[in-house]
Design a protein around this motif. Structure first.
Motif, PDB file in Angstrom:
ATOM      1  N   TYR A 159       0.824  -1.203   0.000  1.00 32.51           N
ATOM      2  CA  TYR A 159       0.000   0.000   0.000  1.00 32.51           C
ATOM      3  C   TYR A 159       0.862   1.259   0.000  1.00 32.51           C
ATOM      4  CZ  TYR A 159      -2.931   3.736   1.780  1.00 32.51           C
ATOM      5  OH  TYR A 159      -3.559   4.934   1.956  1.00 32.51           O
ATOM      6  N   SER A 195       0.034   5.529   0.113  1.00 32.55           N
ATOM      7  CA  SER A 195      -0.987   6.586   0.199  1.00 32.55           C
ATOM      8  C   SER A 195      -1.097   7.341  -1.110  1.00 32.55           C
ATOM      9  CB  SER A 195      -0.622   7.600   1.289  1.00 32.55           C
ATOM     10  OG  SER A 195      -0.341   6.978   2.496  1.00 32.55           O
ATOM     11  N   LYS A 201       5.805   7.861  -3.568  1.00 29.03           N
ATOM     12  CA  LYS A 201       6.606   8.669  -2.644  1.00 29.03           C
ATOM     13  C   LYS A 201       6.787   7.997  -1.289  1.00 29.03           C
ATOM     14  CE  LYS A 201       5.422  13.050  -4.814  1.00 29.03           C
ATOM     15  NZ  LYS A 201       4.372  12.613  -5.778  1.00 29.03           N
ATOM     16  N   ALA A 202       5.800   7.182  -0.919  1.00 31.53           N
ATOM     17  CA  ALA A 202       5.911   6.443   0.347  1.00 31.53           C
ATOM     18  C   ALA A 202       5.177   5.127   0.199  1.00 31.53           C
ATOM     19  CB  ALA A 202       5.324   7.249   1.507  1.00 31.53           C
ATOM     20  N   VAL A 203       5.756   4.076   0.755  1.00 29.32           N
ATOM     21  CA  VAL A 203       5.217   2.731   0.578  1.00 29.32           C
ATOM     22  C   VAL A 203       5.308   1.978   1.913  1.00 29.32           C
ATOM     23  CG1 VAL A 203       5.666   0.496  -0.555  1.00 29.32           C
ATOM     24  CG2 VAL A 203       5.815   2.597  -1.883  1.00 29.32           C
ATOM     25  N   VAL A 204       4.289   1.155   2.180  1.00 30.12           N
ATOM     26  CA  VAL A 204       4.350   0.288   3.357  1.00 30.12           C
ATOM     27  C   VAL A 204       5.308  -0.858   3.059  1.00 30.12           C
ATOM     28  CG1 VAL A 204       3.065  -1.323   4.804  1.00 30.12           C
ATOM     29  CG2 VAL A 204       2.029   0.846   4.146  1.00 30.12           C
ATOM     30  N   LYS A 205       6.347  -0.990   3.905  1.00 33.34           N
ATOM     31  CA  LYS A 205       7.373  -1.997   3.650  1.00 33.34           C
ATOM     32  C   LYS A 205       7.115  -3.291   4.404  1.00 33.34           C
ATOM     33  CE  LYS A 205      10.242   0.138   0.884  1.00 33.34           C
ATOM     34  NZ  LYS A 205      10.523  -0.367  -0.460  1.00 33.34           N
ATOM     35  N   GLU A 206       6.389  -3.178   5.488  1.00 27.88           N
ATOM     36  CA  GLU A 206       6.310  -4.328   6.375  1.00 27.88           C
ATOM     37  C   GLU A 206       5.110  -4.161   7.300  1.00 27.88           C
ATOM     38  OE1 GLU A 206       9.477  -6.420   9.473  1.00 27.88           O
ATOM     39  OE2 GLU A 206       9.874  -4.447   8.644  1.00 27.88           O
ATOM     40  N   LEU A 207       4.449  -5.271   7.606  1.00 28.48           N
ATOM     41  CA  LEU A 207       3.400  -5.239   8.623  1.00 28.48           C
ATOM     42  C   LEU A 207       3.936  -5.940   9.858  1.00 28.48           C
ATOM     43  CD1 LEU A 207       0.443  -4.481   9.318  1.00 28.48           C
ATOM     44  CD2 LEU A 207      -0.191  -6.781   8.606  1.00 28.48           C
ATOM     45  N   LEU A 208       4.045  -5.174  10.936  1.00 27.98           N
ATOM     46  CA  LEU A 208       4.536  -5.744  12.183  1.00 27.98           C
ATOM     47  C   LEU A 208       3.314  -6.108  13.002  1.00 27.98           C
ATOM     48  CD1 LEU A 208       6.840  -2.683  12.711  1.00 27.98           C
ATOM     49  CD2 LEU A 208       7.650  -4.883  11.856  1.00 27.98           C
ATOM     50  N   ALA A 209       2.913  -7.372  12.915  1.00 28.90           N
ATOM     51  CA  ALA A 209       1.675  -7.784  13.574  1.00 28.90           C
ATOM     52  C   ALA A 209       1.912  -7.921  15.066  1.00 28.90           C
ATOM     53  CB  ALA A 209       1.179  -9.087  12.981  1.00 28.90           C
TER      54      ALA A 209
END
Lengths: 319, 249
Positions: free
Chosen positions: A69, A71, A180-188
């Motif tokens: 994802y 924004s 410009k910005a991206v989610v790199k990781e989901l820290l559950a």
């Protein structure tokens, strides 16, 4: 046309998205409009499910660049779709992603935006929204004055309604991916658990829990009910290691589950603001004068350390 | 590094909300005004960056006369400059974002910090809108921020956990509780702030895109019921009521 931005999880339509879609269908029927469900990701498998909740058209943006994802990336994609289809309304569920992307799309389109709406209607072809303000201490009816209107629907408020349509799918052009910005990781933190704002059952603890370790009692009850655990500000601020992400109240999460069980919570104004939208409230507190009893559907004046395990045991016995 | 911190003046979180005679706005009598708690965290983050790597911090607020007090406090905390933009459009997040974007454009801020939401409007929208209007990256509802030369890493709350976001500067970052613990101004800061100027500007004509037509208080919840009997009897009757009367389990 109403476009609904929809989210998938593990190949299934997320419940808050099904709620948005159902509400979009209802609105569209009242105003003679079409509903398009929009999905974006590396894969849109599962998006067919949107037809069951009334989508006349399923728009699929499927590209490797959309695997994570972004924004700005998702906002551009959504705004392009709204313009290309000449949609007048964009809805999204009021999830972490929905509330991240929707205002950005609104700004891109010069559209008015209402967050966390609890009621929607059409007047003269334009959206009207009812929404909480001051963390639920007041409700506002809002009128849009922009040609395009954007809103996020508060989870757990709009009923999911099946209204099957024939399956019509269209692919959207894939974006370049120079985001410009991206989610790199989901820290559950709590794998598989739903967020407080989407939970159907919440068991919350306050100062009366006495220490952090006692929240295990609430977890057991929440597990037996298929719910999640929340906390009051007093519990979060007590230094018991309860993370702020669990806080329900004006400076925490505003929630609207079917069932909210408040254990050892006195019912301070700022907590009540965050949970008074719950359908059924249960209060367990040893102080009969605690303000929480004034808003509780069912009140138990008693020792939560005695009552809560009894509830858990009884529920488990039934399964 | 140049940092803009956008602050909103809001009613104290313990305020009992009353509707004004016009039926659509807050009755501001007896309201105690404070800086929105999340904006205080944005301010604190800016000050920490200033202390660790050097930065010029500009505090800005869209508001009215009483908002000067909030900006005076920002100066006392350590902001280098303060700007008040007068506008009556505080109810529409896009109008506020446009006013802030008009100010920030061409001033080459590397970072714009604000709270993820302001108590009152509760849209949580100005940050993402501002990022879009300026064409920069955003990280919304952030609990942790690290800056590189021209990049940032942020953690934000998401369903069931935290997301790690990486992006390029300039960026708009919105603060969530957990990011830091805001400080209080020092006596020296408070005295020093009295001599610093607050720049005052008028917002240009901005068309609003959404407006409140009526504001109402939520209906009182119906009188509840207290359960009777021993702990075991109360527990059992609660489960029966939830199952058969309320039908929520």
């Amino acid at each position: 046309m109403i476009i609904v931005f929809c989210e998938l999880k593990d190949g299934r339509l997320r419940k808050p998205s099904a709620e948005s879609l159902s509400e979009a269908r209802r609105l569209a029927d009242s105003g003679g409009l079409q509903v398009a469900a929009l999905f974006a990701g590396a894969s849109c498998i599962g998006s067919e499910e949107a037809a069951r909740y009334g989508a006349d058209l399923i728009l699929q943006a499927e590209a490797p660049a959309l695997a994570a994802y972004s924004s700005d990336g998702f906002a551009a994609l959504l705004a392009d779709a709204v313009q290309a289809r000449r949609a007048s309304i964009l809805l999204a569920a009021g999830t972490a992603m929905g509330k991240d992307v929707a205002p950005r799309v609104a700004a891109r389109l010069g559209a008015g935006y209402a967050a966390d709406v609890t009621g929607l209607s059409l007047a003269g072809g334009r959206l009207q929204a009812t929404r909480p303000m001051f963390a639920g201490k007041a409700f506002a009816d809002c009128e849009f004055t922009s040609p395009i209107q954007v809103a996020t629907t508060r989870p757990n408020v709009f009923p999911v309604a099946e209204s099957p349509r024939p399956l019509v799918q269209e692919a959207l052009p894939a974006p370049a991916g120079d985001f410009k910005a991206v989610v790199k990781e989901l820290l559950a933190k709590s794998a598989g658990k739903v967020d407080l704002t989407e939970a159907d059952v919440i068991v919350s603890g306050g100062r009366g829990m006495k220490e952090g370790a006692n929240f295990k009692l609430l977890e057991d009850l929440a597990d037996a009910l298929g719910g999640v655990v929340g906390a009051s500000r007093a519990a979060v601020d007590a230094g018991w290691g309860i993370p702020h992400a669990m806080q329900v109240g004006q400076t925490g999460k505003v929630v609207s589950p079917s069932l909210y069980i408040a254990c050892g919570i006195s019912g301070a104004i700022q907590h009540v603001a965050g949970m008074s939208g719950s359908k059924v409230i249960v209060a367990i507190n040893k102080d009969p004068e605690a303000p929480i009893f004034r808003i509780a559907t069912y009140g138990i004046v008693g020792d939560l350390f005695e009552i809560v395990p009894l509830l858990t045991a009884s529920l488990r016995g039934q399964h | 590094m140049k940092i803009l911190v956008a602050l909103k003046q809001v009613p104290d979180t313990e305020t009992k909300i009353k509707v004004a005679a016009d039926g659509k706005s807050l009755d501001a009598t007896d309201v105690k005004w404070i800086t929105s708690p999340y904006d205080e965290m944005a301010m604190e983050e800016a000050l920490r960056i200033k202390e660790s790597r050097g930065a010029e911090v500009v505090a800005i607020s869209v508001g009215e006369d009483r908002t000067r007090e909030l900006l005076r406090n920002a100066l006392a905390l350590g902001a280098d400059a303060a700007v008040l933009i007068r506008s009556a459009e505080a109810g529409d997040p896009l109008a506020v974002a446009r006013i802030l974007a008009d100010f920030a454009r061409d001033k080459s801020f590397d970072l714009i910090l604000l709270g993820h939401t302001g108590f009152g409007g509760d849209h949580g929208a100005v940050g993402p809108m501002l990022a879009e209007l300026l064409g920069v990256a955003q990280a919304h509802v952030v609990t942790r921020l690290e800056l590189g030369e021209d990049t940032f890493r942020a953690e934000r709350e998401a369903e069931g956990g935290f997301e790690r976001i990486e992006g390029s500067l300039p960026a708009v970052i919105t603060a969530q509780r957990g990011l830091n613990e805001p400080r209080y101004p020092s006596l020296k800061g408070i005295i020093g702030a009295k001599k610093k100027p607050i720049e005052e500007l008028e917002a240009g004509p901005i068309e609003s895109t959404i407006r409140v037509s009526t504001l109402t208080l939520p209906p009182a919840r119906p009188e509840g019921r207290k359960l009777e009997g021993s702990a075991a009897v109360q527990a059992e009757s609660l489960i029966q009521l939830l199952r058969n009367e309320a039908k929520v389990i």
